[in-house]
Design a protein around this motif. Structure first.
Motif, mmCIF file in Angstrom:
data_model
loop_
_atom_site.group_PDB
_atom_site.id
_atom_site.type_symbol
_atom_site.label_atom_id
_atom_site.label_comp_id
_atom_site.label_asym_id
_atom_site.label_seq_id
_atom_site.Cartn_x
_atom_site.Cartn_y
_atom_site.Cartn_z
ATOM 1 N N SER A 44 -20.032 78.294 -28.342
ATOM 2 C CA SER A 44 -18.789 77.808 -29.096
ATOM 3 C C SER A 44 -18.703 78.834 -30.387
ATOM 4 C CB SER A 44 -18.413 76.724 -29.432
ATOM 5 O OG SER A 44 -19.749 75.923 -30.141
ATOM 6 N N GLY A 78 -22.302 81.169 -23.169
ATOM 7 C CA GLY A 78 -21.292 79.961 -23.503
ATOM 8 C C GLY A 78 -21.493 79.165 -24.805
ATOM 9 N N GLU A 116 -17.427 80.493 -22.390
ATOM 10 C CA GLU A 116 -16.783 79.411 -22.267
ATOM 11 C C GLU A 116 -17.917 78.217 -22.675
ATOM 12 O OE1 GLU A 116 -14.112 75.883 -20.233
ATOM 13 O OE2 GLU A 116 -14.177 77.971 -19.605
#
Length: 357
Positions: free
Chosen positions: A107, A105, A120
């Motif tokens: 970004s 996850g 995510e």
């Protein structure tokens, strides 16, 4: 048994992993929590923390980061300590252990091939809505653990998650553990009060009291955790070979989640490997947290940075960085494969002098 290694526990775990083929995987993740000013030193500024995990693994694979112009550094009072990725890179290369990356996850996606467990990133835990569908992340981690353990005799799992000690505190607290003032930090000054304030705000907004999530462990992660925790818990619980959790107090939150998922979980084939900078950190207590969870061996490696000529490495002795990117576990692998800690330190210095010239 090994120079530079300190053992907390029986040490029996080492018998099952010495001279065994190994595979190292690093789970990368980010959260909005890391952008809270003062909460982490895992980046030159709060805004740059979202680039740190990608830059760390890019450095290991490509010899230089590609998402940033220079390697991540922790800067305290003008002095810069290089990312622990330099430790991991050198130790794995000397031990000749293959390196894989899992996106738990992040970004900012790294410019390397990686296993997609979860794409995510995490939110700000102050909202009480930190991770979307952590049980799905865990289940995908299980699949990765089952697969990778078919390829090796020893699985080592590291992580790069800025502000991970704060989210670890959140999960530990929600599960009922006494972790206040016991999680580590990447800075000499451990901002315990800020971490606790952030965690309590998240718990309040989620309508959770301390210990409420003992029987609902994924609710703890969903409210005040980060996506790395269920991903790594899944990898570990899915493995059929011994697993070394390479990290600091973040890995105690992983162990706590596993124990909550399966109260009968046997830690005899699971251990934590970290650096001496975490194990002997006067501002935290990894052993006290682990003791509450189960019979978990902890191994701490001392790279003897006091003998290093590179000034940035001396910042580790002052409490900067301490651990990350599986540095302690990577050094343990080097020791297990017959590489002396002095050679690891010397090569780390050479690498720092090259990339920080």
């Amino acid at each position: 048994m090994f120079d530079g290694l300190k053992i907390y526990g029986s040490g029996d775990y080492l018998e099952g992993v010495t001279d065994r083929d190994a595979l190292f995987i690093c789970a990368v993740a980010t959260t909005e929590t890391s952008k809270i000013p003062g909460i982490t030193g895992a980046g030159a500024s709060p805004e740059l923390t979202e680039y740190t995990p990608a830059a760390d693994v890019e450095l290991i694979v490509h010899d230089a980061p590609r998402c940033l112009p220079e390697i991540p550094q922790t800067i305290v009072e003008g002095e810069a300590a290089p990312t622990p990725a330099v430790i991991t890179k050198v130790a794995l290369e000397l031990a000749e252990v293959p390196f894989l990356v899992a996106d738990a996850g992040a970004s900012v996606k790294p410019d390397v091939p990686y296993i997609n467990i979860n794409s995510e990133s995490g939110g700000d835990i102050r909202t009480g809505r930190a991770v979307s569908d952590p049980e799905r992340i865990y289940e995908r981690g299980l699949m990765v653990g089952r697969t990778l353990s078919c390829l090796t005799e020893h699985l080592v799992v590291g992580e790069s998650t800025p502000a991970g000690t704060t989210t670890a505190l959140g999960v530990l607290t929600a599960l009922g553990y006494d972790a206040d003032f016991r999680v580590s930090a990447s800075m000499p000054h451990n901002p315990h009060d800020l971490k606790r304030e952030v965690v309590m705000a998240g718990l309040s907004n989620a309508g959770i009291e301390k210990g409420d999530c003992r029987r609902e462990p994924f609710r703890a992660v969903e409210a005040v955790g980060d996506p790395m925790i269920p991903a790594v818990a899944g990898i570990c619980m899915g493995s059929t070979v011994p697993v070394t959790l390479a990290g600091g107090t973040q890995m105690t939150a992983v162990c706590a989640l596993m124990k909550a998922i399966d109260p009968e979980f046997d830690f005899s084939d699971t251990a934590i490997a970290t650096t001496i900078f975490v194990a002997e950190d006067s501002t935290s207590d990894i052993n006290r947290i682990a003791d509450q969870i189960g019979d978990i061996d902890i191994y701490a490696v001392d790279p003897d940075f006091g003998a290093a000529s590179h000034r940035g490495l001396h910042e580790y002795l002052s409490g900067s960085v301490k651990e990350g990117v599986g540095a302690g576990g990577a050094m343990l692998l080097a020791l297990l494969h017959g590489v002396p800690v002095e050679m690891v330190r010397e090569r780390i210095e050479e690498l720092c002098n090259t990339i920080l010239a």
